[in-house]
Design a protein around this motif. Structure first.
Motif, PDB file in Angstrom:
ATOM      1  N   THR A 174       0.836  -1.199   0.000  1.00  0.00           N
ATOM      2  CA  THR A 174       0.000   0.000   0.000  1.00  0.00           C
ATOM      3  C   THR A 174       0.869   1.246   0.000  1.00  0.00           C
ATOM      4  OG1 THR A 174      -0.087   0.032   2.422  1.00  0.00           O
ATOM      5  CG2 THR A 174      -1.847  -1.181   1.249  1.00  0.00           C
ATOM      6  N   ASP A 176       0.457   5.591   1.108  1.00  0.00           N
ATOM      7  CA  ASP A 176      -0.376   6.624   1.725  1.00  0.00           C
ATOM      8  C   ASP A 176      -0.306   7.890   0.883  1.00  0.00           C
ATOM      9  OD1 ASP A 176      -1.107   4.975   3.795  1.00  0.00           O
ATOM     10  OD2 ASP A 176       0.623   5.550   5.034  1.00  0.00           O
ATOM     11  N   THR A 187     -10.905   2.881  -8.676  1.00  0.00           N
ATOM     12  CA  THR A 187     -11.120   1.633  -7.952  1.00  0.00           C
ATOM     13  C   THR A 187     -10.771   0.431  -8.829  1.00  0.00           C
ATOM     14  OG1 THR A 187     -13.424   1.488  -8.659  1.00  0.00           O
ATOM     15  CG2 THR A 187     -12.978   2.703  -6.627  1.00  0.00           C
ATOM     16  N   PRO A 209      -5.384   2.326   0.488  1.00  0.00           N
ATOM     17  CA  PRO A 209      -6.610   1.867   1.138  1.00  0.00           C
ATOM     18  C   PRO A 209      -7.423   3.056   1.650  1.00  0.00           C
ATOM     19  CG  PRO A 209      -4.750   1.522   2.590  1.00  0.00           C
ATOM     20  CD  PRO A 209      -4.190   2.069   1.314  1.00  0.00           C
ATOM     21  N   ARG A 210      -8.716   3.019   1.360  1.00  0.00           N
ATOM     22  CA  ARG A 210      -9.603   4.084   1.834  1.00  0.00           C
ATOM     23  C   ARG A 210     -10.840   3.418   2.423  1.00  0.00           C
ATOM     24  NH1 ARG A 210     -11.213   8.907  -2.096  1.00  0.00           N
ATOM     25  NH2 ARG A 210      -9.018   9.396  -1.634  1.00  0.00           N
ATOM     26  N   PHE A 211     -11.142   3.875   3.657  1.00  0.00           N
ATOM     27  CA  PHE A 211     -12.286   3.293   4.347  1.00  0.00           C
ATOM     28  C   PHE A 211     -13.575   3.849   3.750  1.00  0.00           C
ATOM     29  CE2 PHE A 211     -15.413   3.096   7.791  1.00  0.00           C
ATOM     30  CZ  PHE A 211     -15.368   1.739   8.074  1.00  0.00           C
ATOM     31  N   ASN A 212     -14.503   2.958   3.460  1.00  0.00           N
ATOM     32  CA  ASN A 212     -15.790   3.337   2.887  1.00  0.00           C
ATOM     33  C   ASN A 212     -16.810   3.356   4.018  1.00  0.00           C
ATOM     34  OD1 ASN A 212     -18.131   3.711   1.418  1.00  0.00           O
ATOM     35  ND2 ASN A 212     -17.611   2.187  -0.153  1.00  0.00           N
ATOM     36  N   ASN A 217     -16.417  -0.855   4.704  1.00  0.00           N
ATOM     37  CA  ASN A 217     -15.276  -1.678   4.301  1.00  0.00           C
ATOM     38  C   ASN A 217     -14.184  -0.784   3.736  1.00  0.00           C
ATOM     39  OD1 ASN A 217     -16.428  -0.886   1.947  1.00  0.00           O
ATOM     40  ND2 ASN A 217     -16.680  -2.934   1.075  1.00  0.00           N
ATOM     41  N   THR A 218     -13.068  -1.415   3.355  1.00  0.00           N
ATOM     42  CA  THR A 218     -11.928  -0.671   2.827  1.00  0.00           C
ATOM     43  C   THR A 218     -11.893  -0.826   1.311  1.00  0.00           C
ATOM     44  OG1 THR A 218     -10.684  -1.046   4.864  1.00  0.00           O
ATOM     45  CG2 THR A 218      -9.442  -0.386   2.914  1.00  0.00           C
ATOM     46  N   THR A 219     -11.749   0.290   0.615  1.00  0.00           N
ATOM     47  CA  THR A 219     -11.691   0.302  -0.845  1.00  0.00           C
ATOM     48  C   THR A 219     -10.262   0.544  -1.297  1.00  0.00           C
ATOM     49  OG1 THR A 219     -13.942   1.186  -0.953  1.00  0.00           O
ATOM     50  CG2 THR A 219     -12.577   1.392  -2.931  1.00  0.00           C
ATOM     51  N   LYS A 220      -9.846  -0.220  -2.335  1.00  0.00           N
ATOM     52  CA  LYS A 220      -8.508  -0.039  -2.894  1.00  0.00           C
ATOM     53  C   LYS A 220      -8.573   1.022  -3.989  1.00  0.00           C
ATOM     54  CE  LYS A 220      -6.887  -4.783  -2.142  1.00  0.00           C
ATOM     55  NZ  LYS A 220      -6.362  -5.998  -2.800  1.00  0.00           N
TER      56      LYS A 220
END
Length: 264
Positions: A174, A176, A187, A209-212, A217-220
């Motif tokens: 990942t 940041d 996505t 990674p981003r939290f939805n 859930n976590t989205t890539k």
């Protein structure tokens, strides 16, 4: 001219008598002269009655005797003809026979020529059809061979692409993104819809990674510029374009893939 006597009744017993004109007897050996009236009556009877028998006709099939007058006349006529005329007639007949034989021979030869020409035409037609079938068969075999080679090449290029993906797998690494850093994120689902990249192929790229909060859930999120370059590389490598060892080769490979992508 004779006169009749009166006839007495039988009761009186007198015989019946008749008187006639006496006929003088001719001496023996003397012929009676025919009267003119008898000849005239006979001729009238012949003219008034049916005609008498016709004289017999000579049979046409009866051959003339050599000593007959007609045979002698024919021989005289034949002998009276000049020998040159007889020879000319013979030559004319021979020429007519020769011309007839030549005409029949020519007709037969023409018939043979026509039959030979027809047979030749059929042979040439069969040969042409055979050549067309052979050419078509060769073309089909060549096309099949090309398709086999293309399938084999595509398999090879696909293996090269799969080998590249496997060699550059980041194993879910990942990255940041700073809040002030402007990046166009895409996505995994949109990368497949827009650029035709599978999830198994996106393993070569790092994701953010981003939290939805909506789904919990976590989205890539992937950098869209990197996704585009990855898609162009895939198009080029699956088309058999080699290279990418150096930075220049890498840029050339990406440029070719981009052009193919735009050309569709």
């Amino acid at each position: 001219m004779s006169t009749k006597a009166d006839t007495l009744p039988a009761s009186q017993g007198e015989p019946i008598t008749a008187s006639a004109s006496p006929v003088e007897a001719l001496p023996k050996g003397t012929k009676r002269k025919r009267s003119r009236t008898a000849d005239v009556s006979k001729s009238s009877n012949v003219s008034e009655g049916a005609p008498g028998p016709a004289p017999p006709k000579p049979s046409p099939n009866k051959r003339r005797r050599k000593d007959s007058p007609l045979a002698a006349a024919d021989e005289a006529i034949h002998q009276s003809q000049p020998e040159d005329e007889i020879e000319t007639q013979k030559k004319r007949k021979q020429a007519e026979k020769a011309a007839l034989r030549a005409s029949k021979a020519q007709e037969k030869a023409s018939k043979k020529l026509l039959e030979a020409a027809e047979k030749k035409r059929k042979r040439e037609e069969r040969a042409a059809l055979k050549a067309i079938r052979e050419e078509r068969k060769k073309a089909e075999e060549a096309e099949k061979k090309i398709k086999r080679e293309q399938r084999a090449q595509k398999k090879t290029w696909k293996k090269d692409w799969e080998a590249f993906v496997e060699a550059h797998d980041v194993h879910g690494e990942t990255v940041d993104w700073a809040e002030d850093e402007e990046k166009e994120g895409i996505t995994q689902t949109d990368a497949g819809k827009v650029y035709g990249l599978k999830a198994s192929e996106l393993v070569c790229l790092k994701h953010h990674p981003r939290f939805n909060f909506k789904f919990g859930n976590t989205t890539k999120l992937f950098d869209e510029e990197e996704v585009r370059r990855m898609a162009w590389r895939k198009v080029a490598m699956l088309a058999g374009v080699q290279g990418g060892g150096t930075a220049e080769e890498e840029d050339a490979l990406i440029a070719k893939g981009k052009k193919m992508w735009e050309d569709g």
